[in-house]
Design a protein around this motif. Structure first.
Motif, mmCIF file in Angstrom:
data_model
loop_
_atom_site.group_PDB
_atom_site.id
_atom_site.type_symbol
_atom_site.label_atom_id
_atom_site.label_comp_id
_atom_site.label_asym_id
_atom_site.label_seq_id
_atom_site.Cartn_x
_atom_site.Cartn_y
_atom_site.Cartn_z
ATOM 1 N N PHE A 98 0.812 -1.214 0.000
ATOM 2 C CA PHE A 98 0.000 0.000 0.000
ATOM 3 C C PHE A 98 0.851 1.273 0.000
ATOM 4 C CE2 PHE A 98 -2.180 -3.380 2.371
ATOM 5 C CZ PHE A 98 -3.257 -3.592 1.519
ATOM 6 N N ASP A 99 2.202 1.128 -0.086
ATOM 7 C CA ASP A 99 3.058 2.310 -0.173
ATOM 8 C C ASP A 99 2.775 3.070 -1.465
ATOM 9 O OD1 ASP A 99 4.190 1.619 2.184
ATOM 10 O OD2 ASP A 99 6.110 0.936 1.361
ATOM 11 N N ARG A 100 2.833 4.387 -1.372
ATOM 12 C CA ARG A 100 2.598 5.237 -2.531
ATOM 13 C C ARG A 100 3.733 6.253 -2.674
ATOM 14 N NH1 ARG A 100 -0.108 1.650 -3.325
ATOM 15 N NH2 ARG A 100 -2.367 1.498 -3.680
ATOM 16 N N GLU A 101 4.118 6.521 -3.894
ATOM 17 C CA GLU A 101 5.179 7.479 -4.165
ATOM 18 C C GLU A 101 4.577 8.799 -4.607
ATOM 19 O OE1 GLU A 101 8.775 7.896 -7.393
ATOM 20 O OE2 GLU A 101 8.446 5.932 -6.465
ATOM 21 N N ASP A 102 5.009 9.903 -3.954
ATOM 22 C CA ASP A 102 4.465 11.208 -4.341
ATOM 23 C C ASP A 102 5.215 11.743 -5.557
ATOM 24 O OD1 ASP A 102 6.905 12.225 -3.517
ATOM 25 O OD2 ASP A 102 6.151 12.997 -1.603
ATOM 26 N N GLY A 103 4.877 12.929 -5.956
ATOM 27 C CA GLY A 103 5.456 13.486 -7.182
ATOM 28 C C GLY A 103 6.931 13.773 -7.080
ATOM 29 N N ASN A 104 7.483 13.836 -5.862
ATOM 30 C CA ASN A 104 8.909 14.099 -5.666
ATOM 31 C C ASN A 104 9.728 12.826 -5.464
ATOM 32 O OD1 ASN A 104 8.529 16.949 -5.733
ATOM 33 N ND2 ASN A 104 7.764 16.838 -3.609
ATOM 34 N N GLY A 105 9.110 11.681 -5.674
ATOM 35 C CA GLY A 105 9.817 10.410 -5.535
ATOM 36 C C GLY A 105 9.922 9.910 -4.114
ATOM 37 N N VAL A 106 9.204 10.537 -3.180
ATOM 38 C CA VAL A 106 9.226 10.113 -1.791
ATOM 39 C C VAL A 106 8.124 9.095 -1.554
ATOM 40 C CG1 VAL A 106 8.993 10.838 0.611
ATOM 41 C CG2 VAL A 106 10.169 12.320 -1.042
ATOM 42 N N ILE A 107 8.477 7.965 -0.913
ATOM 43 C CA ILE A 107 7.494 6.915 -0.643
ATOM 44 C C ILE A 107 6.795 7.223 0.666
ATOM 45 C CG2 ILE A 107 7.165 4.474 -0.132
ATOM 46 C CD1 ILE A 107 9.482 3.872 -1.997
ATOM 47 N N ASN A 108 5.509 7.288 0.632
ATOM 48 C CA ASN A 108 4.703 7.543 1.827
ATOM 49 C C ASN A 108 4.131 6.219 2.320
ATOM 50 O OD1 ASN A 108 4.974 10.443 1.798
ATOM 51 N ND2 ASN A 108 3.607 10.436 0.010
ATOM 52 N N GLY A 109 4.741 5.686 3.368
ATOM 53 C CA GLY A 109 4.270 4.428 3.927
ATOM 54 C C GLY A 109 3.190 4.653 4.966
#
Length: 366
Positions: free
Chosen positions: A218-229
């Motif tokens: 369910f991790d998602r990557e934002d537009g800056n390449g940061v993974i939001n766990g």
């Protein structure tokens, strides 16, 4: 026998008996009686060891990143509940078993009487391998001529003490454990104690586990390449541990015979569901664990008894006389915390169950 051996494997059933002058009389009271006593005496120790080596597989719900590696030194202590320190010994049960064994010999027709050292035949609590007899305890085995009641033989058997008599209220272990991140939310773990082998003693301990952090799905990557766990991580783990140990007696040192030894094998499987926080420095975690283990301890070799015993009025040899088997299952709960200091980490947790286990470790991540 050294206490290290006493702790590492379930040679408990015989470790104390080996050091007693009348070990031969325990076995000479009859193989069936010896097996009954060994099972009641040793089973709690086997259970404690099973719970111990099933614990400590995880210190975080998160897994290592791909290619990352960690190695840690773990120490564990499994505490002994009071009800596992004693078992109820009934002299009349031993009397029945020994009488049946005696009836199968060529000795004169005789009646067997079994009592405690103070003459009582009332069942009482006796130390297991984890406990302690507050006062020395004996079983007295007498054979009397069936018609006249004349005393033919009397043996006094000192009953073994346990770990509590050494001032130890827990079963400790220590081992190395390593992990490597595989990617896809997976971490492979291995644990071991370097193999120890001497002329008399040999032991080996190893295990493996696989942990899957499925919340990474369910991790998602934002537009800056940061993974939001997710703020909370959940993972599952399956593991297996094995202990092999053996001790070779000096032939004839205890009882006349040859190829005399004790062998112990412990196998434990466990499945865990783990959840924990996802913070940078300090994290909390908890888990639910199901374990299933088996222990087998065997007294191997040939043992020869002569006319100074109750049951064997003439020289008799028995082979591989004692086997103690124990199966253990349980549902456990674990709570713990981990402190991350750069590459170095400290952790401690406590596992609740039939036997409670405390675990602590220091490790480095590379």
């Amino acid at each position: 026998m050294k206490n290290t051996i006493f702790i590492l494997c379930v040679l408990f059933a015989f470790a104390k008996a080996k050091s007693q002058d009348n070990f031969s009389e325990i076995l000479a009271a009859g193989v069936d009686a010896a097996n009954l006593y060994a099972k009641d005496y040793a089973t709690p120790a086997a259970e404690s060891l099973t719970f111990n080596i099933a614990s400590g597989w995880y210190d975080d719900a998160r897994v290592l990143k791909p290619g990352k590696f960690k190695i840690q030194l773990r120490a564990q202590a499994t505490f002994t509940p009071d009800e596992k320190k004693t078992f109820l010994l009934d002299p009349t049960e031993y009397e029945r078993i020994i009488q049946e064994s005696y009836n199968n010999t060529n000795g004169p027709v005789a009646n067997i009487n079994v009592s405690f050292g103070d003459g009582s035949t009332t069942p009482r609590l006796i130390a297991t391998a984890l406990g302690e007899n507050e006062m020395p305890q004996q079983l007295v085995v007498e054979s009397r001529e069936a018609n006249t009641g004349a005393l033919l033989q009397r043996d006094e058997i000192d009953l073994a003490q346990g770990l509590s008599s050494e001032g130890l209220e827990f079963v400790p272990t220590a081992f190395l454990q390593a992990g490597v991140g595989l990617g896809a939310g997976l971490e492979l773990k291995a644990r071991f104690v370097p193999k120890v082998k001497t002329d008399e003693f040999e032991t080996g301990f190893y295990g493996g586990a696989l942990q899957w952090e499925f919340t990474k799905l369910f991790d998602r990557e934002d537009g800056n390449g940061v993974i939001n766990g997710a703020p909370i991580t959940i993972s599952a783990l399956v593991g297996y541990s094995r202990l092999d140990a053996s001790y070779d007696f000096e032939d004839g040192a205890i009882v006349d015979g040859r190829n005399q030894s004790i062998e112990t094998q412990v196998d434990v499987f466990n499945v865990s569901l783990i959840t924990g926080t996802n913070w940078d420095v300090f994290n909390l975690y908890g888990g639910i664990n199901y374990i299933s283990g088996s222990t087998e301890t065997r007294l191997l070799g040939d043992y020869t008894f002569t006319s100074n015993t109750v049951i064997f009025p003439v020289s008799t040899t028995v082979s591989d006389p004692v086997t103690v088997e124990s199966d253990t299952t349980g549902l456990l709960g674990t709570v713990g915390a981990k402190l991350t200091l750069g590459a170095f980490n400290l952790h401690a947790d406590y596992t609740f169950g039939e036997f409670n286990t405390a675990t602590a470790s220091i490790f480095v991540r590379l």
